[in-house]
Design a protein around this motif. Structure first.
Motif, PDB file in Angstrom:
ATOM      1  N   SER A 105      42.463  32.360  64.506  1.00 13.78           N
ATOM      2  CA  SER A 105      43.839  32.829  64.329  1.00 13.78           C
ATOM      3  C   SER A 105      44.635  31.868  63.446  1.00 13.78           C
ATOM      4  O   SER A 105      45.827  31.667  63.648  1.00 13.78           O
ATOM      5  CB  SER A 105      44.534  32.997  65.681  1.00 13.78           C
ATOM      6  OG  SER A 105      45.711  33.740  65.557  1.00 13.78           O
ATOM      7  N   GLU A 526      46.469  41.967  56.966  1.00 14.05           N
ATOM      8  CA  GLU A 526      47.026  40.621  56.846  1.00 14.05           C
ATOM      9  C   GLU A 526      48.224  40.519  55.917  1.00 14.05           C
ATOM     10  O   GLU A 526      48.966  39.558  55.986  1.00 14.05           O
ATOM     11  CB  GLU A 526      45.929  39.635  56.419  1.00 14.05           C
ATOM     12  CG  GLU A 526      44.986  39.348  57.564  1.00 14.05           C
ATOM     13  CD  GLU A 526      43.712  38.679  57.113  1.00 14.05           C
ATOM     14  OE1 GLU A 526      43.271  38.949  55.992  1.00 14.05           O
ATOM     15  OE2 GLU A 526      43.162  37.887  57.879  1.00 14.05           O
ATOM     16  N   ASN A 562      49.220  39.517  65.164  1.00 17.33           N
ATOM     17  CA  ASN A 562      48.918  38.331  64.365  1.00 17.33           C
ATOM     18  C   ASN A 562      49.693  37.184  65.000  1.00 17.33           C
ATOM     19  O   ASN A 562      50.805  36.860  64.608  1.00 17.33           O
ATOM     20  CB  ASN A 562      49.330  38.534  62.902  1.00 17.33           C
ATOM     21  CG  ASN A 562      48.827  37.418  61.999  1.00 17.33           C
ATOM     22  OD1 ASN A 562      48.741  36.267  62.426  1.00 17.33           O
ATOM     23  ND2 ASN A 562      48.507  37.751  60.765  1.00 17.33           N
ATOM     24  N   THR A 563      49.102  36.575  66.024  1.00 15.60           N
ATOM     25  CA  THR A 563      49.838  35.609  66.847  1.00 15.60           C
ATOM     26  C   THR A 563      50.259  34.376  66.065  1.00 15.60           C
ATOM     27  O   THR A 563      51.249  33.733  66.414  1.00 15.60           O
ATOM     28  CB  THR A 563      48.997  35.188  68.062  1.00 15.60           C
ATOM     29  OG1 THR A 563      47.752  34.635  67.617  1.00 15.60           O
ATOM     30  CG2 THR A 563      48.728  36.370  68.967  1.00 15.60           C
ATOM     31  N   SER A 564      49.542  34.028  64.994  1.00 15.65           N
ATOM     32  CA  SER A 564      49.950  32.862  64.207  1.00 15.65           C
ATOM     33  C   SER A 564      51.265  33.108  63.504  1.00 15.65           C
ATOM     34  O   SER A 564      51.956  32.166  63.113  1.00 15.65           O
ATOM     35  CB  SER A 564      48.867  32.504  63.187  1.00 15.65           C
ATOM     36  OG  SER A 564      48.725  33.523  62.223  1.00 15.65           O
ATOM     37  N   ASP A 598      44.054  36.960  72.141  1.00 12.41           N
ATOM     38  CA  ASP A 598      42.960  37.195  71.205  1.00 12.41           C
ATOM     39  C   ASP A 598      43.150  36.286  69.994  1.00 12.41           C
ATOM     40  O   ASP A 598      44.260  36.072  69.533  1.00 12.41           O
ATOM     41  CB  ASP A 598      42.970  38.662  70.759  1.00 12.41           C
ATOM     42  CG  ASP A 598      41.671  39.082  70.111  1.00 12.41           C
ATOM     43  OD1 ASP A 598      40.905  38.189  69.705  1.00 12.41           O
ATOM     44  OD2 ASP A 598      41.428  40.288  70.002  1.00 12.41           O
ATOM     45  N   LEU A 599      42.051  35.782  69.480  1.00  8.07           N
ATOM     46  CA  LEU A 599      42.138  34.731  68.476  1.00  8.07           C
ATOM     47  C   LEU A 599      42.230  35.241  67.049  1.00  8.07           C
ATOM     48  O   LEU A 599      42.421  34.463  66.135  1.00  8.07           O
ATOM     49  CB  LEU A 599      40.922  33.807  68.612  1.00  8.07           C
ATOM     50  CG  LEU A 599      40.732  33.197  69.996  1.00  8.07           C
ATOM     51  CD1 LEU A 599      39.500  32.326  70.009  1.00  8.07           C
ATOM     52  CD2 LEU A 599      41.955  32.405  70.400  1.00  8.07           C
ATOM     53  N   GLU A 600      42.067  36.514  66.837  1.00  5.32           N
ATOM     54  CA  GLU A 600      42.042  37.013  65.474  1.00  5.32           C
ATOM     55  C   GLU A 600      43.094  38.098  65.265  1.00  5.32           C
ATOM     56  O   GLU A 600      43.430  38.840  66.185  1.00  5.32           O
ATOM     57  CB  GLU A 600      40.654  37.591  65.151  1.00  5.32           C
ATOM     58  CG  GLU A 600      39.511  36.610  65.336  1.00  5.32           C
ATOM     59  CD  GLU A 600      39.635  35.383  64.450  1.00  5.32           C
ATOM     60  OE1 GLU A 600      40.283  35.471  63.398  1.00  5.32           O
ATOM     61  OE2 GLU A 600      39.091  34.335  64.812  1.00  5.32           O
ATOM     62  N   PRO A 601      43.632  38.206  64.037  1.00  6.16           N
ATOM     63  CA  PRO A 601      44.538  39.314  63.736  1.00  6.16           C
ATOM     64  C   PRO A 601      43.837  40.650  63.948  1.00  6.16           C
ATOM     65  O   PRO A 601      42.635  40.783  63.718  1.00  6.16           O
ATOM     66  CB  PRO A 601      44.880  39.091  62.255  1.00  6.16           C
ATOM     67  CG  PRO A 601      44.628  37.638  62.013  1.00  6.16           C
ATOM     68  CD  PRO A 601      43.473  37.278  62.902  1.00  6.16           C
TER      69      PRO A 601
END
Length: 649
Positions: A105, A526, A562-564, A598-601
């Motif tokens: 992420s 993205e 997209n947690t970042s 979850d670690l990914e977009p």
């Protein structure tokens, strides 16, 4: 014009660092016992804001002195990021020794499978202590540190809730919970709190037979730029020189001219206001320099300096007027290059290295200095070979990225290429940094430099492949990645119909079209400035008028995670239908199936089949998470919810 310095004031300012000053050598301090590790990390400090490195207008006596006691890396870099918060991946790179495309992420969450530096040191018997800013997930913080104080979870000290002058902090919580009610508000400057915590910890360790790791992450000089009075008055804005690459406005749209950083001053940039910002920026850096001096003074007074490896670095740079920009969301030197100095046992003193290096290289270097094997999750290179041989080859080139519309490469012989693809417009910049260090002369279209252009383009492609960048800059659609999670059914009944939103989306993320939610175009995974409509802390309620009563078999709506970038899936989504626009029948109330950690977009479709019901009006309600969850680096701040297409079949 240079800032005037009072000699006595400067001498008094330098005194904290000079206390316990040891003689310089060419081999570095040696130790027979396991050394302590201290990391001093600044926020938004660009590489050319150190007096001893040639900036005659700034006063940084403690950092200057540190340069004489260690090795300075003059071409250290971050790698960029996939969101405007570049400090998130840079901090993950430092702590994991991984490169940006290998971060989960993009650094917002550091999973347990990625060994962190403090985790390794804990296994080696170190006491691990943290103070200051932590801008990654809280779970990674909890598993890394055995002690700490004056901890700031978040990106910046928002001025409307206290700013740097009254920061919101946590004391160390051995349970790792850090509930919101445990947060407390200080009544002093942020970096002073962080230095206080570090000083107190180091003093307590004086007679403890256990090595320690002390991580001090200053939130300065990140804005709001409000240095304490004595440092604010030290610099007069009219006496601060504008950078050589100052521009009234950017030469072209780089894809990120509406991000928060770029809205802090009007465009065109008023020169006097940029000078004011630079003066305040320098004041913030000098204040951090003073706090660094306090920490080093404590190490020397407690006789622990000789057995301490100290790393001073910045997370990313900042434009502050250069190239007509203010922020760090670009690939120019002022934003990608960072300060980096290492000192201590095994590190040569009073040396400089121009090796091309990354923040990721710090972790494996510490492993080498401790004579321990680096974890297999660490990807970066150790700088220890340069300590042994300053002329040793290190990297031939480095690469950077920003989101999916900027890519760049820099070579060891100082050539640099940046490629952009913004809303269908491709721009290329080629610079010879040997005679154009300020990146002012674009040679990309000059026939005499065709060979260099072709060579660097190929080297950029090679670097992208090496670092796992999946973008293909040979294709004309980069900058608009093709969605991978959903397709729009050709029988989409809502396209071209009327839609009403109870609350409009953010003006920054409005989908670029008023009917973006029903235009038949899928949002992209993205590039969330394109097609997506973003709602900051607010819910979505949309009513679509199909024009007449129609047989409806399925309703779906897509949302982005997209947690970042602080973008979370809605808590639940409700679909309802009506024939008259007054009374509605709820046909679905759906919850997402993707873990919020979850670690990914990802894009998730909320979809419901219905049994050929008649409807003219389709109502969609989506419940925003409201605030970022407790585990997130932005805990307590407004959460974003992004919707792309409401499909009616």
């Amino acid at each position: 014009m240079h800032v005037r310095c009072d000699y006595l004031a400067r001498l008094l300012y330098l005194m904290p660092f000079l206390t316990g000053l040891v003689a310089c050598s060419q081999t570095g301090r040696e130790s027979s016992t396991k050394p302590n590790i201290v990391i001093l990390y600044t926020d938004d400090q660009r590489f050319n804001t150190i007096h001893a490195l040639g900036n005659e207008e700034i006063s940084t006596p403690n950092i200057d002195q540190l340069m004489t006691e260690g090795t300075t890396f003059t071409r250290a870099h971050t790698m960029g990021g996939e969101s405007g918060a570049l400090c998130v991946p840079s901090r993950a790179m430092l702590n994991t020794g991984r490169y940006i495309n290998s971060l989960a992420s993009y650094g917002a969450v550091i999973p347990s499978r990625h060994t962190m530096m403090p985790e390794l040191l804990k296994e080696l018997g170190y006491k691990t202590f943290a103070t200051g800013k932590w801008h990654n997930d809280r779970n990674s913080f909890v598993r890394s540190f055995t002690d700490g104080d004056n901890i700031f979870f978040g990106g910046m000290h928002m001025p409307d809730v206290g700013g740097h002058e009254r920061p919101w902090l946590y004391h160390f919580d051995s349970t790792g919970k850090y509930p919101p009610e445990a947060k407390w508000q200080g009544n002093g400057f942020s970096s002073n709190y962080f230095a206080d915590a570090a000083v107190e910890f180091i003093q307590k360790q004086q007679d403890v037979d256990q090595p320690f790791y002390c991580y001090v992450a200053f939130s300065s000089p990140h804005d709001p730029r409000t240095p304490p009075k004595e440092f604010a008055e030290y610099y007069k804005s009219r006496e601060v020189t504008l950078p050589e690459n100052f521009m009234l406005e950017p030469l072209f749209d780089n894809g990120e001219l509406k991000v928060r950083d770029e809205l802090l001053l009007p465009t065109p940039r008023p020169p006097d206001l940029v000078q004011r910002e630079l003066a305040l920026y320098y004041g913030m850096i000098s204040e951090v320099d003073a706090q660094i001096g306090r920490i080093i003074k404590t190490l020397k007074e407690t006789e622990q300096w000789e057995n301490t490896i100290l790393v001073y670095a910045g997370d990313n740079g900042l434009a502050v007027g250069s190239h007509g920009l203010l922020g760090k969301q670009n690939l120019y030197e002022h934003s990608m290059r960072v300060p980096l100095i290492m000192a201590g046992p095994g590190v040569p003193e009073n040396q400089k290295s121009d090796a091309l290096c990354y923040l990721s290289d710090i972790f494996p270097t510490i492993c080498d200095l401790l004579s321990v094997e680096k974890p297999n999750t660490v990807e970066a290179k150790s700088l220890a070979s340069i300590f042994r041989n300053p002329e040793a080859d290190f990297r031939d080139e480095i690469y950077y990225l920003y989101r999916d519309f900027q890519r760049g490469v820099r070579t060891a012989d100082n050539w640099k290429l940046i490629k952009y693809h913004v809303r269908g417009q491709e721009t290329t910049q080629l610079f010879n940094l040997n005679n154009d260090p300020d990146e002012l002369i674009n040679l990309a279209d000059h026939p005499a430099f065709t060979n260099q252009l072709n060579e660097l383009t190929q080297r950029l492609k090679n670097q992208m492949a090496f670092y796992g960048d999946k973008l293909n800059i040979d294709k004309s659609n980069w900058g608009k990645r093709i969605p991978v999670a959903r397709k729009i059914n050709q029988k989409h009944l809502a396209v071209g119909k009327k839609i009403h939103l109870t609350s409009p989306p953010s003006s920054k993320y409005d989908g670029e079209e008023p009917d973006a939610l029903i235009n038949g175009k899928a949002g992209l995974l993205e590039n969330f400035t394109y097609l997506w409509q973003g709602f900051e802390g607010n819910d979505l309620e949309a009513v679509i008028d199909l024009g007449k009563s129609t047989t409806v078999n399925k309703i779906s709506a897509g949302f982005l995670q997209n947690t970042s970038s602080w973008i979370f899936l809605p808590q639940h989504v409700e679909f309802a239908i009506s024939t008259n626009g007054q009374s509605y029948e709820v046909v679905a109330d759906l919850k997402h199936t993707t873990s919020e950690e979850d670690l990914e977009p990802a894009i998730e479709d909320f979809s419901q089949k219905i049994d050929s019901k008649q409807a003219r009006y389709i109502r969609v309600k989506a419940k925003n998470l409201g605030t970022c969850p407790n585990w997130h680096q932005g805990a307590g701040q407004k959460a974003w919810m992004f919707a792309d297409e409401i499909v009616v079949e």
